[in-house]
Design a protein around this motif. Structure first.
Motif, PDB file in Angstrom:
ATOM      1  N   HIS A  57      44.319  33.706  42.124  1.00 17.82           N
ATOM      2  CA  HIS A  57      44.357  33.401  43.555  1.00 17.82           C
ATOM      3  C   HIS A  57      45.181  34.496  44.232  1.00 17.82           C
ATOM      4  CE1 HIS A  57      43.621  29.085  42.135  1.00 17.82           C
ATOM      5  NE2 HIS A  57      42.505  29.546  42.674  1.00 17.82           N
ATOM      6  N   GLU A  60      49.314  34.448  45.517  1.00 19.63           N
ATOM      7  CA  GLU A  60      50.312  33.895  44.604  1.00 19.63           C
ATOM      8  C   GLU A  60      51.051  35.065  43.962  1.00 19.63           C
ATOM      9  OE1 GLU A  60      47.442  30.007  43.889  1.00 19.63           O
ATOM     10  OE2 GLU A  60      48.014  31.215  42.163  1.00 19.63           O
ATOM     11  N   ARG A  99      43.703  33.013  49.134  1.00 16.94           N
ATOM     12  CA  ARG A  99      43.441  32.350  47.854  1.00 16.94           C
ATOM     13  C   ARG A  99      42.094  32.797  47.269  1.00 16.94           C
ATOM     14  NH1 ARG A  99      45.230  27.878  45.243  1.00 16.94           N
ATOM     15  NH2 ARG A  99      43.778  26.450  44.243  1.00 16.94           N
ATOM     16  N   HIS A 143      50.080  31.453  38.092  1.00 18.89           N
ATOM     17  CA  HIS A 143      49.741  30.949  39.428  1.00 18.89           C
ATOM     18  C   HIS A 143      51.001  30.549  40.183  1.00 18.89           C
ATOM     19  CE1 HIS A 143      45.280  30.346  39.096  1.00 18.89           C
ATOM     20  NE2 HIS A 143      45.594  30.553  37.835  1.00 18.89           N
ATOM     21  N   SER A 144      50.815  30.153  41.467  1.00 13.36           N
ATOM     22  CA  SER A 144      51.871  29.479  42.214  1.00 13.36           C
ATOM     23  C   SER A 144      51.174  28.673  43.304  1.00 13.36           C
ATOM     24  CB  SER A 144      52.877  30.481  42.784  1.00 13.36           C
ATOM     25  OG  SER A 144      52.374  31.091  43.951  1.00 13.36           O
TER      26      SER A 144
HETATM   27 ZN   LIG Z   1      46.522  29.595  41.772  1.00  9.89          ZN
END
Ligand SMILES: [Zn+2]
Length: 335
Positions: A57, A60, A99, A143-144
């Motif tokens: 994404h 992130e 994203r 990820h975040s």
């Molecule tokens: Zn993510």
């Protein structure tokens, strides 16, 4: 030529190679355009093979910045085996600070197993699952919460039907030294990178390292430690490369398995939280207030948690539409 994904990588070459995966995609301003996805191969003889990826994404940043630094700092002479780094996997999304990819709307982490004749995001997913992931013992995807969400630092694995490989994944997840960890049950056909890694025969581990479309001192420290701990644990490196300390926290296991653990909106409104990330909450406890700035005569609506647990995520954008997830509460479980 419109075909799949092309590269000229030699995966058996020792040393450090910085190159690109190229995805042909004809557009208005560039008829023979290639989507360029940076990739770094670092190899020193036989040994464990680890794929590190971020930017699945685009917004992130903890993983993206940490892996960019790792590319610069990791000396091939000081490793054993192979480290492959994709610091910005869905590169168009990273460049747009979004994203999903602005080229095709593609959410890479819902695009697996992909399609070699599909959109750029779908073709990338196909290459990762059918080719790149299968070349590695371990796939670590960072990820975040991204721009719209803050997330408690949490490692994650998806359940593997093979008990031995599942235990190996959980052990690797705990080796990251993250404060919390999840086992997700997303099924055999999961469209995520973890499903793809599993189907490709690799052990997949993932995690949420922060959020808010930013990077903080704390989130970067946790990310650096997790990457170093993984590479140290599998014997690729002998000294930390990114982190100033590699202390391992005990990972508390959490379960997020029911939609009732989240609070979802059913209309447009403005959310004011009454609980903090990481807070232990009871079932029925006040989660916040839902304001309607278009109907100022109406009192704000009190929203309550349906289930007890630890608040692990919160939507950061105050204005919401029907269907947005405001908060999620995970249930602590025993190992
Ligand atoms: Zn993510």
């Amino acid at each position: 030529m419109h075909s799949g994904l092309v590269h000229s990588l030699d995966f058996d070459r020792d040393g450090k190679t910085l190159a690109h995966l190229s995805i042909p995609f004809s557009i208005d301003r560039s008829p023979y355009f290639h989507v360029k996805v940076p990739i770094c191969l670092i190899r020193n003889g036989e040994g464990p093979s680890v794929l590190l990826m971020a930017g699945n994404h685009g917004d992130e940043y903890e993983g993206e910045l940490s892996l960019a630094r790792l590319i610069r700092k990791l000396d091939p002479a000081l490793i054993k085996g192979r480290v492959t780094i994709l610091p910005m996997a869905n590169a168009p999304a990273v460049m747009a600070a979004k994203r999903c990819s602005p080229l095709d709307g593609g959410n890479l982490n819902r695009a697996f197993p992909g399609d070699p004749a599909g959109t750029p995001t779908s073709r990338l997913a196909h290459f990762l699952e059918s080719d790149l992931f299968a070349r590695h013992d371990i796939v670590f995807d960072l990820h975040s919460g991204g721009t719209s969400m803050e997330h408690l630092p949490t490692a994650l694995v998806e359940r593997n039907a093979d008990p031995e490989r599942h235990q190996r994944g959980v052990a690797l997840m705990k080796s990251l030294g993250m404060p919390y960890g999840f086992v997700a049950d997303n099924g055999a056909a999961s469209p995520t990178s973890m499903g793809a890694a599993r189907r490709a025969g690799a052990i997949g581990i993932s995690g949420e390292f922060g959020g808010g479309g930013t990077a903080t001192v704390d989130s970067m420290a946790i990310t650096a430690r997790a990457i170093d701990n993984l590479l140290l644990g599998v014997g690729v490196i002998e000294e930390p490369v990114l982190a100033s300390s590699t202390g391992v926290l005990e990972t508390r296991l959490l379960s997020l398995s029911r939609h009732s653990q989240g609070i979802y909106t059913t209309r447009r409104g403005w959310f004011e939280p009454a609980a903090r990330l990481g807070e232990h909450v009871a079932a029925g406890q006040l989660a916040g207030w839902y304001h309607d700035l278009e109907r100022l005569d109406d009192a704000e609506e009190a929203l309550h948690f349906a289930e007890a647990g630890i608040v692990i995520s919160r939507r950061l954008h105050t204005m919401c539409e029907a269907g947005d997830c405001l908060m999620q509460v995970a249930e602590p479980v025993s190992a």
